[in-house]
Write an enzyme that holds these catalytic residues in place. Structure first.
Site, short mmCIF file in Angstrom:
data_model
loop_
_atom_site.label_atom_id
_atom_site.label_comp_id
_atom_site.label_asym_id
_atom_site.label_seq_id
_atom_site.Cartn_x
_atom_site.Cartn_y
_atom_site.Cartn_z
N SER A 1 0.72 -1.45 -0.24
CA SER A 1 0.20 -0.12 0.00
C SER A 1 0.77 1.66 -0.09
O SER A 1 1.76 1.69 0.61
CB SER A 1 -0.99 -0.18 1.61
OG SER A 1 -1.66 1.41 1.69
N CYS A 2 0.36 2.08 -1.00
CA CYS A 2 0.59 3.32 -0.75
C CYS A 2 0.82 4.55 0.76
O CYS A 2 1.62 5.01 1.12
CB CYS A 2 0.33 4.08 -1.92
SG CYS A 2 -1.13 5.28 -1.97
#
Length: 414
Positions: free
Chosen positions: A241-242
């Protein structure tokens, strides 16, 4: 006519039909298509396929991510009006009408080959657009299976299948570039190369590139609680996930306690020799390679030949850092359960470190703050970061009065 031109032509025919739908009809289409991934058996199949074909992430976490991101999006979209008059100001005499842009090109990464495509598909459909997905080569099979489910759902509500299409196999740069040129809007998620290509293709574009989120643990924080949240985020889907922390800046007053808490949570601080071994495998000429992306710590330990005997049992790795930029590559996004750690003499210096790191990577994304749970200290420090850092979101964990579980977390991907 090229294959991409044929896809675009079919998309435009379907979109012309779809743009005549009422708001209720559009909402029904969106809710139906969301079931393509929300249905548990389909979700499980897509999660397994994603990890099998990309070699990235964790099946159980992919399942959670597919569910949470899609359900949250559908919830948010349900309140949005996207047909006809959407606002009217009688005082100024201004009336706003919503209209579709046409055909949307959705560029998606291998890290989230199910969650990201469905997100872009639902957003496009909510606004009465057609959408063509350009998946990463590794994520092709997951996206193709997702679209099979999407088409079955479109059939259920008698909507044209050609509203949602994807590029044919094999996915190439040429076909993706052609899609971007021929579409009416590009929405791109992925590497900086893909984002730059989107912004220079000649078509209006929205791009989402590197995350590189950092958090501060200040002298007022519950260090054990902060460490637990960082553990959850740093290990969720192997940090694809960013919004996963890439680094933590710890104020000197609590530095030793925070490191102890992070190690108690399962982290392992690497010594200088193991840090170099990791860097040599992970980066090439200062740039991140895909060798360790979204891999389990045990795999990372083996590939980097880490010598610490605890490495294969660690839940995530920590490396001490002092600089930023290409000469300090761990200061950038890592997309793996590896956390860079800075020591700051005080909160002001911590803010300066964040500013420097974000000037290298991460500007425009998010920052987290572990501090006092309420009161003037939290409000003042949150305001300072919000006003001075080039980020879109500031996230602060808030605990309920009845438990140690976060009511909302700055770290866990939703």
């Amino acid at each position: 006519m090229t294959p991409v031109e044929n896809i675009i032509e079919r998309s435009r025919v379907a979109q012309k039909i779809f743009e005549q739908y009422t708001q209720d009809q559009v909402n029904l289409v969106v809710e139906a298509v969301a079931w393509a991934i929300l249905e548990p058996k389909r979700n499980q199949e897509l999660a397994e396929l994603a990890v099998q074909d990309t070699g990235l992430g964790d099946v159980a976490d992919k399942f959670k991510k597919n569910f949470r991101k899609t359900l949250g999006l559908v919830r948010d979209l349900s309140y949005a009006k996207t047909v006809g008059v959407i606002s009217e100001d009688l005082q100024t005499g201004l009336t706003e009408y919503a209209r579709p842009v046409g055909v949307v090109a959705a560029i998606t990464p291998s890290t989230n080959p199910g969650a990201t495509p469905i997100n872009k598909i639902l957003n496009a459909l909510k606004c009465r657009n057609a959408v063509v997905v350009a998946p990463s080569p590794k994520g092709y099979s997951t996206c193709a299976r997702l679209l099979e489910f999407v088409h079955l759902q479109l059939d259920q509500v008698h909507a044209p299948r050609d509203l949602v299409q994807m590029l044919p196999f094999p996915i190439t740069k040429d076909s993706t570039n052609e899609l971007m040129r021929l579409s009416d809007l590009v929405v791109a998620t992925g590497s900086q190369v893909n984002i730059r290509a989107a912004y220079t293709c000649g078509t209006p574009a929205f791009g989402v590139g590197a995350g590189n989120v950092l958090v501060i643990i200040d002298e007022h924080a519950d260090v054990a609680g902060a460490a637990n949240k960082i553990l959850q985020s740093k290990t969720f889907d192997n940090a694809t996930s960013c919004s996963s922390e890439n680094g933590v800046v710890i104020c000197a007053q609590v530095y030793d306690k925070a490191i102890d808490a992070l190690e108690a949570a399962g982290g392992l601080m690497l010594d200088a020799s193991d840090k170099k071994r990791l860097q040599d495998v992970m980066f090439h000429d200062g740039k991140l390679t895909s060798t360790l992306t979204a891999q389990y710590p045990a795999v990372i330990a083996e590939r980097a030949q880490l010598q610490n005997p605890k490495a294969k049992l660690a839940k995530f790795f920590m490396v001490e850092e002092t600089g930023f930029g290409s000469s300090a590559p761990f200061s950038g996004e890592k997309l793996s359960p590896i956390l860079a750690v800075w020591k700051a003499t005080n909160f002001e210096v911590a803010q300066e470190i964040l500013t420097n790191v974000y000037s290298y990577q991460g500007a425009g994304h998010s920052v987290g703050l572990h501090t006092a749970l309420s009161g003037e200290i939290m409000e003042k420090r949150a305001a300072i970061l919000a006003q001075n850092l080039k980020v879109a979101k500031l996230k602060i964990p808030i605990m309920t009065s009845h438990s140690k579980s976060p009511r909302r977390s700055p770290t866990t991907s939703s």
